[in-house]
Write a protein that holds these residues in place. Structure first.
Motif, mmCIF file in Angstrom:
data_model
loop_
_atom_site.group_PDB
_atom_site.id
_atom_site.type_symbol
_atom_site.label_atom_id
_atom_site.label_comp_id
_atom_site.label_asym_id
_atom_site.label_seq_id
_atom_site.Cartn_x
_atom_site.Cartn_y
_atom_site.Cartn_z
ATOM 1 N N LEU A 50 11.226 -21.534 10.782
ATOM 2 C CA LEU A 50 10.549 -22.435 11.706
ATOM 3 C C LEU A 50 10.937 -22.050 13.120
ATOM 4 O O LEU A 50 12.121 -21.872 13.419
ATOM 5 N N GLN A 51 9.937 -21.914 13.985
ATOM 6 C CA GLN A 51 10.183 -21.546 15.376
ATOM 7 C C GLN A 51 10.861 -22.703 16.092
ATOM 8 O O GLN A 51 10.461 -23.861 15.963
ATOM 9 N N VAL A 66 7.223 -16.870 8.635
ATOM 10 C CA VAL A 66 7.243 -17.912 9.667
ATOM 11 C C VAL A 66 6.154 -18.938 9.343
ATOM 12 O O VAL A 66 4.993 -18.576 9.122
ATOM 13 N N ALA A 67 6.547 -20.206 9.308
ATOM 14 C CA ALA A 67 5.612 -21.285 8.972
ATOM 15 C C ALA A 67 4.752 -21.631 10.183
ATOM 16 O O ALA A 67 5.258 -21.811 11.286
ATOM 17 N N ALA A 81 20.295 -16.622 21.847
ATOM 18 C CA ALA A 81 19.162 -15.791 21.426
ATOM 19 C C ALA A 81 18.383 -16.404 20.258
ATOM 20 O O ALA A 81 17.386 -15.839 19.815
ATOM 21 N N ALA A 82 18.818 -17.550 19.754
ATOM 22 C CA ALA A 82 18.162 -18.162 18.591
ATOM 23 C C ALA A 82 16.725 -18.561 18.923
ATOM 24 O O ALA A 82 16.457 -19.224 19.915
ATOM 25 N N ARG A 83 15.790 -18.136 18.072
ATOM 26 C CA ARG A 83 14.378 -18.480 18.232
ATOM 27 C C ARG A 83 13.788 -19.094 16.969
ATOM 28 O O ARG A 83 12.721 -19.675 17.020
ATOM 29 N N TYR A 84 14.513 -18.953 15.830
ATOM 30 C CA TYR A 84 14.025 -19.469 14.556
ATOM 31 C C TYR A 84 15.170 -20.090 13.763
ATOM 32 O O TYR A 84 16.302 -19.594 13.804
ATOM 33 N N LEU A 105 20.472 -19.416 11.825
ATOM 34 C CA LEU A 105 19.607 -19.241 12.994
ATOM 35 C C LEU A 105 19.337 -17.756 13.175
ATOM 36 O O LEU A 105 20.202 -16.916 12.909
ATOM 37 N N HIS A 106 18.119 -17.444 13.629
ATOM 38 C CA HIS A 106 17.687 -16.052 13.753
ATOM 39 C C HIS A 106 17.102 -15.810 15.142
ATOM 40 O O HIS A 106 16.588 -16.734 15.779
#
Length: 168
Positions: free
Chosen positions: A36-37, A90-91, A137-140, A156-157
């Protein structure tokens, strides 16, 4: 008689707790990986240590679509959202679940609404003090999702969907 009742109660409680642990471990092992973004929010809490408050773009889409989940009590609602996963997992928002059958490639995810905020599994990610810069830097958020749509946050990604490691 009291001792037997107490012992039976203890065995029952331990069985329920261990059953829940096994269910969670199975979901972590076998659940579908879904991303999830993240949407930006305030990342710090002085009383609880370092953490990132989580808000997801999908939650914003649910609010815009007019959440109408089931009333739980105390202003709380539960609901389900239909998403489509892209090639990376990615949802992407499709619609709020209205009970219709899903089209190919669609999934349902469960969410909760508390005090006006839509949440998936959790609304915070705690990390070791002093490592906060690593999580900028986490975006997802990466979740393991059960067949029923229950979600467990597993990490976190970054923008390229690379996991941000807790240790250097």
């Amino acid at each position: 008689m009291f001792r037997w009742t107490l012992l039976l109660g203890l065995v029952l409680v331990l069985a329920v707790v261990n059953g829940r642990i096994l269910q969670t471990e199975r979901q972590l092992r076998d659940g579908e990986l879904v991303y999830l973004q993240l949407a930006p929010v305030d990342p710090r809490s002085l009383m609880q240590g370092d953490y990132m408050a989580l808000n997801f773009a999908l939650a914003n889409a649910i609010r815009r679509a007019g959440h109408s989940g089931s009333q739980v009590g105390g202003g709380a609602n539960n609901g389900r959202v239909i998403v489509r996963l892209d090639a990376q997992g990615v949802a992407r928002f499709v619609a709020l679940d209205d009970g219709r059958e899903l089209a190919a490639g669609q999934r349902t995810l469960r969410y909760r609404q508390r005090k006006g905020r839509v949440r998936f599994a959790t609304d915070a990610y705690f990390f070791q003090e002093g490592t906060g810069a690593r999580y900028e830097a986490a975006r997802y958020g990466a979740f393991r999702v059960s067949q029923a749509g229950a979600m467990l946050l597993v990490g976190l990604h970054d923008e390229e969907l690379q996991r941000i490691q807790p240790q250097p």
